[in-house]
Write an enzyme that holds these catalytic residues in place. Sequence first.
Site, PDB file in Angstrom:
ATOM      1  CB  CYS A 203      -6.055  12.558   0.697  1.00  0.00           C
ATOM      2  SG  CYS A 203      -4.395  12.951   1.222  1.00  0.00           S
TER       3      CYS A 203
ATOM      4  CG  HIS B 138      -5.840  10.723  -3.070  1.00  0.00           C
ATOM      5  ND1 HIS B 138      -5.576  12.040  -3.365  1.00  0.00           N
ATOM      6  CD2 HIS B 138      -4.979  10.379  -2.072  1.00  0.00           C
ATOM      7  CE1 HIS B 138      -4.600  12.468  -2.577  1.00  0.00           C
ATOM      8  NE2 HIS B 138      -4.219  11.474  -1.792  1.00  0.00           N
TER       9      HIS B 138
ATOM     10  CG  ASN C  89      -0.953  13.272  -1.896  1.00  0.00           C
ATOM     11  OD1 ASN C  89      -2.005  13.904  -2.021  1.00  0.00           O
ATOM     12  ND2 ASN C  89      -0.773  12.379  -0.940  1.00  0.00           N
TER      13      ASN C  89
HETATM   14  N1  ACO Z   1      14.803   8.831  -2.289  1.00  0.00           N
HETATM   15  C1  ACO Z   1      15.584   7.751  -2.216  1.00  0.00           C
HETATM   16  N2  ACO Z   1      15.369   6.778  -1.311  1.00  0.00           N
HETATM   17  C2  ACO Z   1      14.320   6.905  -0.486  1.00  0.00           C
HETATM   18  C3  ACO Z   1      13.463   8.023  -0.534  1.00  0.00           C
HETATM   19  C4  ACO Z   1      13.741   9.012  -1.480  1.00  0.00           C
HETATM   20  N3  ACO Z   1      12.981  10.106  -1.613  1.00  0.00           N
HETATM   21  N4  ACO Z   1      12.515   7.868   0.418  1.00  0.00           N
HETATM   22  C5  ACO Z   1      12.768   6.699   1.036  1.00  0.00           C
HETATM   23  N5  ACO Z   1      13.850   6.117   0.503  1.00  0.00           N
HETATM   24  C6  ACO Z   1      14.477   4.854   0.867  1.00  0.00           C
HETATM   25  C7  ACO Z   1      14.176   4.434   2.284  1.00  0.00           C
HETATM   26  O1  ACO Z   1      15.071   5.022   3.186  1.00  0.00           O
HETATM   27  C8  ACO Z   1      14.340   2.940   2.198  1.00  0.00           C
HETATM   28  O2  ACO Z   1      15.719   2.636   2.265  1.00  0.00           O
HETATM   29  P1  ACO Z   1      16.215   1.313   3.073  1.00  0.00           P
HETATM   30  O3  ACO Z   1      15.601   0.163   2.340  1.00  0.00           O
HETATM   31  O4  ACO Z   1      17.690   1.414   2.944  1.00  0.00           O
HETATM   32  O5  ACO Z   1      15.678   1.483   4.452  1.00  0.00           O
HETATM   33  C9  ACO Z   1      13.871   2.602   0.792  1.00  0.00           C
HETATM   34  O6  ACO Z   1      13.914   3.836   0.048  1.00  0.00           O
HETATM   35  C10 ACO Z   1      12.463   2.052   0.739  1.00  0.00           C
HETATM   36  O7  ACO Z   1      11.631   2.870   1.561  1.00  0.00           O
HETATM   37  P2  ACO Z   1      10.090   2.589   1.708  1.00  0.00           P
HETATM   38  O8  ACO Z   1       9.492   3.607   2.629  1.00  0.00           O
HETATM   39  O9  ACO Z   1       9.841   1.155   2.007  1.00  0.00           O
HETATM   40  O10 ACO Z   1       9.637   2.888   0.209  1.00  0.00           O
HETATM   41  P3  ACO Z   1       8.265   2.632  -0.473  1.00  0.00           P
HETATM   42  O11 ACO Z   1       8.478   1.815  -1.666  1.00  0.00           O
HETATM   43  O12 ACO Z   1       7.215   2.194   0.509  1.00  0.00           O
HETATM   44  O13 ACO Z   1       7.886   4.081  -0.976  1.00  0.00           O
HETATM   45  C11 ACO Z   1       6.399   5.881  -0.339  1.00  0.00           C
HETATM   46  C12 ACO Z   1       7.707   5.132  -0.025  1.00  0.00           C
HETATM   47  C13 ACO Z   1       6.537   6.507  -1.697  1.00  0.00           C
HETATM   48  C14 ACO Z   1       6.197   6.944   0.718  1.00  0.00           C
HETATM   49  C15 ACO Z   1       5.227   4.878  -0.337  1.00  0.00           C
HETATM   50  O14 ACO Z   1       5.299   4.063   0.802  1.00  0.00           O
HETATM   51  C16 ACO Z   1       3.890   5.556  -0.386  1.00  0.00           C
HETATM   52  O15 ACO Z   1       3.531   6.155  -1.361  1.00  0.00           O
HETATM   53  N6  ACO Z   1       3.078   5.378   0.678  1.00  0.00           N
HETATM   54  C17 ACO Z   1       1.743   5.908   0.702  1.00  0.00           C
HETATM   55  C18 ACO Z   1       1.757   7.388   0.842  1.00  0.00           C
HETATM   56  C19 ACO Z   1       0.381   7.927   0.796  1.00  0.00           C
HETATM   57  O16 ACO Z   1      -0.361   7.540  -0.057  1.00  0.00           O
HETATM   58  N7  ACO Z   1      -0.016   8.779   1.722  1.00  0.00           N
HETATM   59  C20 ACO Z   1      -1.368   9.182   1.701  1.00  0.00           C
HETATM   60  C21 ACO Z   1      -1.854  10.242   2.242  1.00  0.00           C
HETATM   61  S1  ACO Z   1      -0.985  11.730   2.471  1.00  0.00           S
HETATM   62  C22 ACO Z   1      -2.069  12.700   3.399  1.00  0.00           C
HETATM   63  O17 ACO Z   1      -3.086  12.246   3.820  1.00  0.00           O
HETATM   64  C23 ACO Z   1      -1.674  14.054   3.679  1.00  0.00           C
END
Ligand code: ACO
Length: 329
Positions: free
Chosen positions: A116, A256, A286
């Site tokens: 990214c 980003h 993203n």
């Molecule tokens: N819909 C509903 N529930 C979901 C979903 C979804 N799409 N995805 C995950 N959940 C659930 C999980 O199973 C979890 O449930 P549990 O508590 O029962 O286990 C709960 O939601 C919380 O999950 P987390 O992974 O802790 O959620 P978080 O608030 O961290 O959000 C996310 C997840 C959006 C992926 C976030 O962590 C994020 O944005 N991380 C950074 C991503 C990023 O910036 N990547 C960068 C680069 S990408 C690249 O380089 C190609």
Amino acid sequence: MRSRFYSKILALGMAVPPKVLTNFDLEKMVETSDEWITERTGIKERHLLEKEEVISTYAVKAAKEAIERANLSPHDINLIIAATLTPDYLMPSLSILVQKEIQAEKAGAFDLSATCSGFLYALVVADQFVRNNPDWKVLVIGAEALSRKTNWEDRSTCVLFGDGAGAAIVSSSEEESGILDFILGADGSNWHLLTLKGGGSTYFPFDERLPKEEYYIKMQGREVFKIAVRMMEKIALELLRRNGLSSKDLALLIPHQANLRIIEYLRERLELPKEKVFVNIHKYGNTSAASIPIALYEAAKEGLLKRGDYLLMVSFGGGFTFAGVLMRW
Ligand code: ACO
């Protein structure tokens, strides 16, 4: 010693596929909801390639627009750098396909892989070429088709990504404007948190040692989130500090677009008002290396950048890679 030339962005272009996938469409594909996606990421919809489309089509569109807006012809381009994780093919590179399609006969061309952060890495590479070859025009592209590397059964990642392309023409300037300073960073110690293993040379094609899901992006989102906010803040503050600026001097921050909560966290840490932080993640998701050039294009089009304004762009991505570029518009 720095050359007396600076490099500036002469013009921009962007293109995204017309097909739109909304959060409501995703509700029918995996166990998720518009409410969860909006609240946890800020994304409402994303543009995706149709099955028979290729990302080079959009890289070419963005490139042609940038060249036209710069009042140049493809023959004026000396170098094409395409930042991408998802070229049409591993060989030939995406930049070569663009070079052929736009008929940039004079241009060298190569792809750059920095996830990214790819566009900012490529911009900094272009900056080096232009400062040493002041008559050069460099076409910098960020283009990505992450939908092709998305596991559409994994709700934790499939709601995040979109496809698209952005392009910029970089040329020299004798004024103290354009790219003033940059940071390129990398930290491989946590590489396993964000991976795309299939398609590399560790495994043979169709290697039975590699589970099917490893042919798609895999991410431990919560851990990636923490690293992203920490590193983006660190880079932004360091670039401001060493240039004798404070965040109040910034006209605009373009981060980003990976998660609205990451952007909000950064905005609060830099004590910036909402109107000084550009956000378009709700429309595109993203788009990896395409996210910053698309945001820059839209910010410029909306008139948010005026001559002399300080602009800061910061990114992070798998690897991990980090980058920041401070510009005077
Ligand atoms: N819909 C509903 N529930 C979901 C979903 C979804 N799409 N995805 C995950 N959940 C659930 C999980 O199973 C979890 O449930 P549990 O508590 O029962 O286990 C709960 O939601 C919380 O999950 P987390 O992974 O802790 O959620 P978080 O608030 O961290 O959000 C996310 C997840 C959006 C992926 C976030 O962590 C994020 O944005 N991380 C950074 C991503 C990023 O910036 N990547 C960068 C680069 S990408 C690249 O380089 C190609």
